[in-house]
Design an enzyme around this catalytic site. Structure first.
Site, PDB file in Angstrom:
ATOM      1  CG  ASP A  50      -1.871   1.233   1.955  1.00  0.00           C
ATOM      2  OD1 ASP A  50      -2.752   1.164   0.802  1.00  0.00           O
ATOM      3  OD2 ASP A  50      -1.010   2.322   2.442  1.00  0.00           O
ATOM      4  CG  HIS A 132       4.336  16.618 -16.945  1.00  0.00           C
ATOM      5  ND1 HIS A 132       3.997  18.257 -16.822  1.00  0.00           N
ATOM      6  CD2 HIS A 132       2.377  16.392 -17.476  1.00  0.00           C
ATOM      7  CE1 HIS A 132       2.570  18.255 -16.616  1.00  0.00           C
ATOM      8  NE2 HIS A 132       2.016  17.620 -16.886  1.00  0.00           N
ATOM      9  CD  GLU A 178       2.566  17.682 -20.955  1.00  0.00           C
ATOM     10  OE1 GLU A 178       1.582  17.314 -21.379  1.00  0.00           O
ATOM     11  OE2 GLU A 178       2.310  18.944 -19.976  1.00  0.00           O
ATOM     12  CD  GLU A 179       1.153  21.801 -18.620  1.00  0.00           C
ATOM     13  OE1 GLU A 179       1.126  21.452 -20.128  1.00  0.00           O
ATOM     14  OE2 GLU A 179       1.114  20.953 -17.879  1.00  0.00           O
ATOM     15  CG  ASP A 207       0.186  14.668 -17.307  1.00  0.00           C
ATOM     16  OD1 ASP A 207      -0.038  15.303 -16.389  1.00  0.00           O
ATOM     17  OD2 ASP A 207       0.249  15.030 -18.672  1.00  0.00           O
ATOM     18  CG  ASP A 313      -2.663   2.309  -3.043  1.00  0.00           C
ATOM     19  OD1 ASP A 313      -1.819   1.940  -2.142  1.00  0.00           O
ATOM     20  OD2 ASP A 313      -4.021   2.952  -2.115  1.00  0.00           O
TER      21      ASP A 313
HETATM   22  N1  TRP Z   1      -1.211  16.842 -20.766  1.00  0.00           N
HETATM   23  C1  TRP Z   1      -2.326  18.322 -20.719  1.00  0.00           C
HETATM   24  C2  TRP Z   1      -1.244  18.411 -19.831  1.00  0.00           C
HETATM   25  O1  TRP Z   1       0.104  18.241 -19.031  1.00  0.00           O
HETATM   26  C3  TRP Z   1      -2.966  17.149 -19.382  1.00  0.00           C
HETATM   27  C4  TRP Z   1      -4.017  16.448 -20.696  1.00  0.00           C
HETATM   28  C5  TRP Z   1      -5.253  16.230 -21.221  1.00  0.00           C
HETATM   29  C6  TRP Z   1      -4.062  14.532 -20.245  1.00  0.00           C
HETATM   30  N2  TRP Z   1      -4.831  14.945 -21.751  1.00  0.00           N
HETATM   31  C7  TRP Z   1      -4.972  14.086 -21.353  1.00  0.00           C
HETATM   32  C8  TRP Z   1      -2.701  13.709 -19.671  1.00  0.00           C
HETATM   33  C9  TRP Z   1      -5.255  12.892 -20.978  1.00  0.00           C
HETATM   34  C10 TRP Z   1      -3.503  12.834 -19.755  1.00  0.00           C
HETATM   35  C11 TRP Z   1      -4.059  11.804 -20.372  1.00  0.00           C
HETATM   36  O2  TRP Z   1      -1.549  19.681 -19.556  1.00  0.00           O
HETATM   37 ZN    ZN Z   2      -0.636  20.092 -18.294  1.00  0.00          ZN
END
Ligand code: TRP
Ligand code: ZN
Ligand code: CA
Length: 445
Positions: A50, A132, A178-179, A207, A313
Site C-alpha cells: 500500500d 512530467h 511537457e507543457e 499525468d 496504489d
Molecule cells: N497532459 C495535459 C497537460 O499536462 C493534460 C491532459 C489532457 C492529459 N488530456 C490528457 C493527460 C490525457 C493525460 C491524458 O496539460
Molecule cells: Zn498541463
C-alpha cells in the site's frame, strides 16, 4: 482449562461445541484484515505494498513550497523547475537509485529530465514509469502534474523500502517541458540508441491523477498494461472508463510513437463530468474534473485525496505486477525438523525457521506444513508467528477432536509480512493428560 476422561466421552457441551465451530472455520486463519487483494496474475509476483497517501501528500506539499518560493510556478525555464528536479533527485539518491539528469534546450531555456534506475533486474527488459514534473507558468501545478510526479516518486521509494528485486529492470522518469509539447520525453526517446529503445518493454504514464472532481480513466493502449490497471480498480470495486480526453496529449505519446507499449492513468482535466459519471464516482456533475486546470488555483488544495491514494496504489500494483519477479524461485522450502516437546496443559512452545535472501513480502498463499505428533490433537492451539510477531491462528483447541497428530498443510495470507526474518510455529497444549511434540514444520515460499 483441564479436562477429564469423562469429558472426553461426553456429548457436546456448549464449550466443546464452540471449539468445534471454531475448528470448522477454514484453516486460513489470518489474524487481521480483509479482502486479500487478488493475487498477482503471475505466480511469481509479490503483492505490491500500500502506498501511504500521507507520503504522496508530503511530496505535493514540498512541490507547493518550491513553487511558492519561486514566483508561484515550477515551469520550464524557471527556477522552480530546477528546484523541483533537485528535490526529487535527492530523495531518489538517498534511496539507492542511480540518477541521471538529462539536459536539453527548448524555447531558449535549459530543460531537464530526471531518470532514476533501480539497480538490478534484466536490463534487456526495462519497465519504465514516468510523469512530467513541469507546471505551466500560471500556477504551481499540483494536480498537473505534481500528482503524477509524487505518485511515481513514492512508488519508487516503496521499491527501495521493499528492496524489490524484480525480473525486469525498473526505470523511473520525471520529464521536463511537457507543457511545451512533450519536449523532454521526446528528447529522451529520440536520444535513445535504437538498441536501448527495443529493450523497453513498457512505459507507464501518470499525468494528473488527483483531480478534485475525479474520474478514473485508464489509457486504452497496450492490452497487458491496460488490464493490469483495470484489474487493480476492479479489485477495489472502483469502475473505470477509457481515457478519451486527449490521446497523445502526454508523454506516453513520445514512447508510443516509436512502438513502445504504453499505458497510464488519468483523473480528468478541463472536460466536464457527466451525471452518469457523477453517479458512479461521486463528485459534481456538470463541473470540470479539474476546474483549476492550468490555473493559479492548481495548488495543494486542488487535490482529491481518495483519487490520489487509489491511483498511487495502482501505480505500485502495476510496477510490482508487470516487473514480476523474485530473486529466489518460488517453491523454496524452509524447514525445522528438530523435535520440540509440548508440555501437557502448559506453556506455549515455539520452533523457528529463518528465511533470508528473499525480496519483498511473503506470499498471499504461504504454505505452512505442520507435523505434530500428539495423542489427542484437540488439546492443541497452533499459531504461525511472522517475523514481526503477528500471529496467524492455524488451529484452535477442541474438546471433541480426539484424533491423533496434526499432520497437515495450512495456507496463510502472509502478503502483509516481509518474507525475511525468523518465523515461528507456536504450539500450546491447553488440556491435561495427552501429550506430544513438534516433529517438524516448514514454510514453502
Ligand atoms: N497532459 C495535459 C497537460 O499536462 C493534460 C491532459 C489532457 C492529459 N488530456 C490528457 C493527460 C490525457 C493525460 C491524458 O496539460
Ligand atoms: Zn498541463
Ligand atoms: Ca494435553
Amino acid at each position: 482449562m483441564t479436562h477429564s476422561v469423562h469429558r472426553r466421552t461426553a456429548a457436546l457441551t456448549a464449550v466443546a461445541l464452540a471449539g468445534l465451530l471454531a475448528a470448522a472455520v477454514p484453516s486460513t486463519a489470518a489474524t487481521t484484515t480483509a479482502a486479500a487483494p487478488s493475487a498477482a496474475t503471475s505466480p511469481a509476483a509479490l503483492a505490491a505494498p500500500d502506498i501511504p497517501l500521507a507520503n504522496v501528500k508530503a511530496h505535493l506539499g514540498d512541490l507547493q513550497s518550491i513553487a511558492s518560493a519561486n514566483g508561484g510556478n515550477r515551469a520550464h525555464g524557471r527556477t522552480g523547475y530546477k528546484a523541483s528536479i533537485d528535490h526529487v533527485k535527492a530523495k531518489l539518491d538517498a534511496a539507492g537509485f542511480t540518477t541521471t539528469v538529462q539536459q536539453f534546450t527548448s524555447s531558449g531555456a535549459t530543460g531537464y529530465n530526471l531518470i532514476a534506475d533501480w539497480p538490478g533486474g534484466d536490463t534487456n527488459r526495462v519497465l519504465m514509469a514516468g510523469a512530467h514534473l513541469d507546471s505551466v507558468t500560471s500556477g504551481p501545478g499540483i494536480n498537473d502534474n505534481g500528482s503524477g510526479s509524487a505518485g511515481v516518486l513514492e512508488t519508487a521509494l516503496a521499491v527501495s523500502r521493499a528492496q524489490l528485486n524484480p525480473d525486469k529492470h525498473l526505470r523511473f522518469a520525471w520529464w521536463g517541458a511537457e507543457e511545451l509539447g512533450l519536449v523532454g520525453s521526446k528528447y529522451y526517446v529520440n536520444n535513445l540508441p535504437s538498441a536501448e529503445r527495443s529493450k523497453i518493454s513498457g512505459y507507464l504514464n501518470f499525468d494528473m491523477i488527483g483531480s478534485p472532481n475525479p474520474g478514473y480513466f485508464v489509457y486504452d493502449d497496450d492490452p497487458t498494461i491496460e488490464k493490469t490497471f483495470k484489474d487493480y480498480f476492479a479489485g477495489i470495486g472502483v469502475p473505470t472508463e477509457i481515457e478519451t480526453e486527449g490521446d497523445g496529449r502526454s508523454d506516453h505519446a513520445s514512447f508510443k510513437n516509436v512502438g513502445i507499449p504504453v499505458g497510464g492513468l488519468f483523473t480528468g482535466a478541463s472536460r466536464t463530468k457527466s451525471s452518469a459519471q457523477a453517479q458512479k464516482w461521486g463528485g459534481t456533475a456538470g463541473q470540470a474534473f479539474d476546474r483549476c486546470y492550468h490555473s493559479s488555483c492548481d495548488s495543494a488544495s486542488n487535490i482529491n485525496d481518495t483519487a490520489l491514494d487509489r491511483n498511487s496504489d495502482a501505480i505500485a500494483h502495476a510496477i510490482w505486477t508487470l516487473s514480476a519477479g523474485t530473486t529466489v524461485p518460488p517453491g523454496d522450502v524452509y524447514e525445522n525438523a528438530n523435535n520440540v516437546s509440548i508440555p501437557d496443559n502448559g506453556a506455549a512452545v515455539t520452533s523457528s525457521v529463518t528465511v533470508s535472501g528473499r525480496t519483498g513480502n511473503a506470499p498471499a498463499a504461504l504454505a505452512v506444513g505442520v507435523d505434530i505428533k500428539h495423542t489427542w490433537r484437540g488439546d492443541l492451539v497452533i499459531d504461525l508467528l511472522a517475523p514481526d510477531g503477528t500471529a496467524y491462528r492455524l488451529k484452535n483447541s477442541s474438546g471433541s477432536d480426539s484424533a491423533d497428530n496434526v499432520i497437515t498443510t495450512y495456507t496463510v495470507n502472509a502478503s502483509g509480512e516481509s518474507a525475511n526474518g525468523t518465523w515461528q510455529l507456536k504450539v500450546q497444549d491447553v488440556a491435561a493428560q495427552d501429550t506430544g511434540f513438534i516433529d517438524s514444520w516448514k514454510l514453502t515460499f
